[in-house]
Write a protein that holds these residues in place. Structure first.
Motif, mmCIF file in Angstrom:
data_model
loop_
_atom_site.group_PDB
_atom_site.id
_atom_site.type_symbol
_atom_site.label_atom_id
_atom_site.label_comp_id
_atom_site.label_asym_id
_atom_site.label_seq_id
_atom_site.Cartn_x
_atom_site.Cartn_y
_atom_site.Cartn_z
ATOM 1 N N GLN A 436 -81.826 -53.632 3.437
ATOM 2 C CA GLN A 436 -80.588 -53.006 2.968
ATOM 3 C C GLN A 436 -80.849 -52.057 1.798
ATOM 4 O O GLN A 436 -80.271 -50.969 1.724
ATOM 5 C CB GLN A 436 -79.583 -54.084 2.556
ATOM 6 C CG GLN A 436 -79.010 -54.875 3.729
ATOM 7 C CD GLN A 436 -77.948 -55.867 3.310
ATOM 8 O OE1 GLN A 436 -77.749 -56.126 2.126
ATOM 9 N NE2 GLN A 436 -77.247 -56.436 4.276
ATOM 10 N N GLN A 437 -81.734 -52.468 0.889
ATOM 11 C CA GLN A 437 -82.045 -51.604 -0.256
ATOM 12 C C GLN A 437 -82.748 -50.329 0.209
ATOM 13 O O GLN A 437 -82.489 -49.235 -0.298
ATOM 14 C CB GLN A 437 -82.929 -52.356 -1.251
ATOM 15 C CG GLN A 437 -82.200 -53.453 -2.003
ATOM 16 C CD GLN A 437 -83.129 -54.241 -2.898
ATOM 17 O OE1 GLN A 437 -84.101 -54.815 -2.428
ATOM 18 N NE2 GLN A 437 -82.835 -54.264 -4.188
ATOM 19 N N GLU A 439 -82.392 -48.910 3.109
ATOM 20 C CA GLU A 439 -81.382 -48.080 3.766
ATOM 21 C C GLU A 439 -80.594 -47.272 2.733
ATOM 22 O O GLU A 439 -80.244 -46.110 2.975
ATOM 23 C CB GLU A 439 -80.435 -48.945 4.599
ATOM 24 C CG GLU A 439 -81.051 -49.466 5.891
ATOM 25 C CD GLU A 439 -80.011 -50.142 6.775
ATOM 26 O OE1 GLU A 439 -78.827 -50.119 6.420
ATOM 27 O OE2 GLU A 439 -80.410 -50.688 7.820
ATOM 28 N N VAL A 440 -80.327 -47.893 1.595
ATOM 29 C CA VAL A 440 -79.619 -47.183 0.520
ATOM 30 C C VAL A 440 -80.472 -46.017 0.022
ATOM 31 O O VAL A 440 -79.972 -44.901 -0.184
ATOM 32 C CB VAL A 440 -79.275 -48.142 -0.639
ATOM 33 C CG1 VAL A 440 -78.767 -47.353 -1.844
ATOM 34 C CG2 VAL A 440 -78.247 -49.164 -0.194
ATOM 35 N N MET A 441 -81.776 -46.262 -0.175
ATOM 36 C CA MET A 441 -82.676 -45.199 -0.628
ATOM 37 C C MET A 441 -82.701 -44.043 0.367
ATOM 38 O O MET A 441 -82.662 -42.865 -0.009
ATOM 39 C CB MET A 441 -84.100 -45.750 -0.801
ATOM 40 C CG MET A 441 -84.281 -46.741 -1.927
ATOM 41 S SD MET A 441 -84.069 -46.004 -3.575
ATOM 42 C CE MET A 441 -82.411 -46.593 -3.963
ATOM 43 N N ALA A 443 -80.343 -43.258 2.559
ATOM 44 C CA ALA A 443 -79.044 -42.591 2.546
ATOM 45 C C ALA A 443 -78.911 -41.666 1.337
ATOM 46 O O ALA A 443 -78.381 -40.549 1.438
ATOM 47 C CB ALA A 443 -77.926 -43.631 2.542
ATOM 48 N N LEU A 444 -79.401 -42.121 0.182
ATOM 49 C CA LEU A 444 -79.360 -41.287 -1.027
ATOM 50 C C LEU A 444 -80.198 -40.024 -0.829
ATOM 51 O O LEU A 444 -79.780 -38.917 -1.220
ATOM 52 C CB LEU A 444 -79.872 -42.076 -2.233
ATOM 53 C CG LEU A 444 -78.962 -43.179 -2.782
ATOM 54 C CD1 LEU A 444 -79.690 -43.966 -3.866
ATOM 55 C CD2 LEU A 444 -77.667 -42.576 -3.328
ATOM 56 N N VAL A 484 -83.219 -40.558 -5.994
ATOM 57 C CA VAL A 484 -83.597 -41.969 -5.852
ATOM 58 C C VAL A 484 -84.260 -42.539 -7.099
ATOM 59 O O VAL A 484 -84.279 -43.762 -7.285
ATOM 60 C CB VAL A 484 -84.523 -42.177 -4.625
ATOM 61 C CG1 VAL A 484 -83.862 -41.683 -3.359
ATOM 62 C CG2 VAL A 484 -85.868 -41.504 -4.816
#
Length: 501
Positions: A436-437, A439-441, A443-444, A484
């Motif tokens: 999940q982390q 995926e956030v990176m 997306a950013l 990021v």
């Protein structure tokens, strides 16, 4: 001269490729081998094609008489599943189970499919079976971030060298037909025929138990090598000096054949992808033979003649070779001093640059309407184009964070590296392949690139060169890094700088 086979003297007419079709060769000559002896070399052709399959796939080589580019198989490191590698993508070759959870008397499966078609085939198969099953959720199309893959290939070896010798003798026969049929190549032909037989019988790698036919083929090869002192008359050659003529094609292959009339030396040189280099001694020409050398550059990316080759002819012997005392000494030295590793690393750097250029070309074409669209329409078009390149964006994210890890280690702050690792961690049980982390990176990073491309589009500077910069070079790494790394660097009292990304 009549078209006769250079091996047996019988009528030729097989129509073989002068340079292997599997490596991108387009030219055919029906006057070199008879069908029997053309087919006898198929094992060597398959061997060299197999050894170079990853490079051909990564480059996007399309074999002659084919409409599809080459692919290569590899193992996905985290799942052990087989993936197919091409110039366009890395994809799984068959459905695989992401996770399975017991539910009552059955179990819930989360499955991944390479494409929509394979999903439909699976559903059809299940519907036709007696298994009781139902959807727990509707299928969702998502891009899977594959991460690292394992692809083991050994370049060279007895059969690999034999393959290079075969393609060189073929070109020599085309350019020096009378000499090729004069009998002076008999020992060299005996060698290539013998190693071809070993290859055809699957003996390129030593086996614990070998059938009698293969044992006999190995004995024949040993006899064929006797005129050359027991070693193959071809070797890796890392002593080649910088040539006056650079290959005309970016990833061109080069085959040089020649005769030095001063002593009759018949020689050959081969450079694959302008990086993997070999030399060989084919024999001694008849007394009085003229000095002459022919060099042919072959473009493996050309789709058809006439611009697939570049041929040069000189009446001198600049490519004359020096036969080494020990055929493997040059390779051993190159491995020991790092020459071989540097040559291959440089080739991979060139391939990465080529991939980035192709990516930028495709994105530039897709984004061409951008300047004529509204802000919302342009944003949607850019995001759609970036969605097609999530794997490349992920490479940039990892590059930025791995770079930060190195800086932390140098500054005696490696204590935070486990936290940085968690930001780019994979998760084989997720539908994206990422935690999940992570995926956030991702997306950013995508959002940052989209914003920059929107700005560049509005300014009229979003061209192919700019896209290449944003999708894999310093400017793009800076944009990704700003997004990021900013929160992390604020915690530690630093700010990102373009030169440090």
């Amino acid at each position: 001269m009549s078209k006769t086979c250079i091996v047996c003297g019988q009528a030729a007419g097989s129509g073989e490729h002068v340079f292997p079709a599997a490596l991108g060769g387009r030219r055919v000559n029906s006057g070199i081998y008879c069908p029997k002896h053309d087919n006898s070399y198929s094992g060597l052709v398959n061997e060299i094609a197999g050894q170079l399959d990853f490079l051909n796939a990564y480059l996007g080589v399309i074999p002659d008489h084919s409409k599809k580019s080459k692919t290569a198989s590899a193992e996905h490191t985290l799942t052990g599943e087989t993936v197919s590698i091409s110039a366009k993508e890395i994809r799984f070759t068959k459905p695989w189970i992401i996770s399975r959870t017991p539910v009552g008397e059955g179990e819930a499966l989360q499955l991944s499919f390479p494409d929509i078609q394979s999903a439909k085939q699976f559903i059809k198969k299940m519907e036709a079976s007696e298994h009781k099953w139902t959807y727990l959720s509707k299928p969702v199309a998502r891009r899977y971030i594959t991460g690292s893959v394992k692809h083991k290939r050994a370049f060279g070896g007895a059969c690999g060298l034999g393959s290079i010798a075969y393609l060189t003798q073929t070109l020599f026969a085309q350019e020096f037909p009378e000499v090729a049929r004069s009998g002076v190549l008999s020992n060299f032909l005996g060698y290539t025929q013998a190693i071809a037989k070993v290859a055809m019988l699957g003996g390129c790698e030593k086996q614990s138990e070998e059938r009698e036919e293969l044992i006999e083929a190995r004995l024949t090869l040993t006899s064929a090598l006797e005129p050359f002192g027991g070693a193959a008359p071809i070797w890796w050659d890392f002593s080649l000096s910088e040539e006056e003529h650079v290959n005309k094609f970016e990833f061109g292959h080069r085959v040089t054949v020649g005769i030095d009339g001063s002593d009759g030396q018949i020689y050959g040189r081969v450079a694959l992808f302008s990086a993997l280099t070999f030399s060989m001694h084919l024999g001694t020409a008849p007394h009085g033979s003229a000095t002459r050398e022919v060099t042919v550059d072959i473009d493996p990316l050309a789709k058809h003649p006439p611009n697939d080759i570049n041929k040069r002819e000189v009446f001198s012997a600049p490519g004359r070779i020096q036969v080494p005392e020990h055929a493997t000494e040059g390779l051993a030295n190159a491995v020991a001093n790092g020459t071989q590793q540097r040559a291959f690393a440089h080739l991979m750097e060139r391939l990465d640059e080529h991939q980035l250029s192709m990516l930028a070309r495709d994105m530039n074409k897709a984004l061409a309407p951008c300047s004529n669209l509204s802000l919302l329409e342009a944003r949607a078009l850019i995001e759609k184009a970036l969605d097609e390149q999530l794997q490349q964006i992920w490479r940039m994210v990892r590059g930025v964070l791995e770079g930060l890890k190195e800086r932390m280690a140098e500054g005696n702050m490696a204590v935070i590296n486990p936290m940085l690792d968690s930001l780019i961690a994979y998760d084989v049980q997720s539908t994206s392949g990422l935690s999940q982390q992570a995926e956030v990176m991702l997306a950013l990073a995508k959002a940052a690139l989209a914003a920059q491309m929107e700005e560049d589009c509005a300014a009229g500077v979003l061209n192919e060169e700019r896209i290449a910069e944003l999708m894999g070079k310093g400017p793009g790494l800076h944009v990704v890094g700003q997004m990021v790394l900013a929160p992390l660097l604020q915690v530690f009292g630093e700010s990102p700088h373009p030169d440090e990304q």
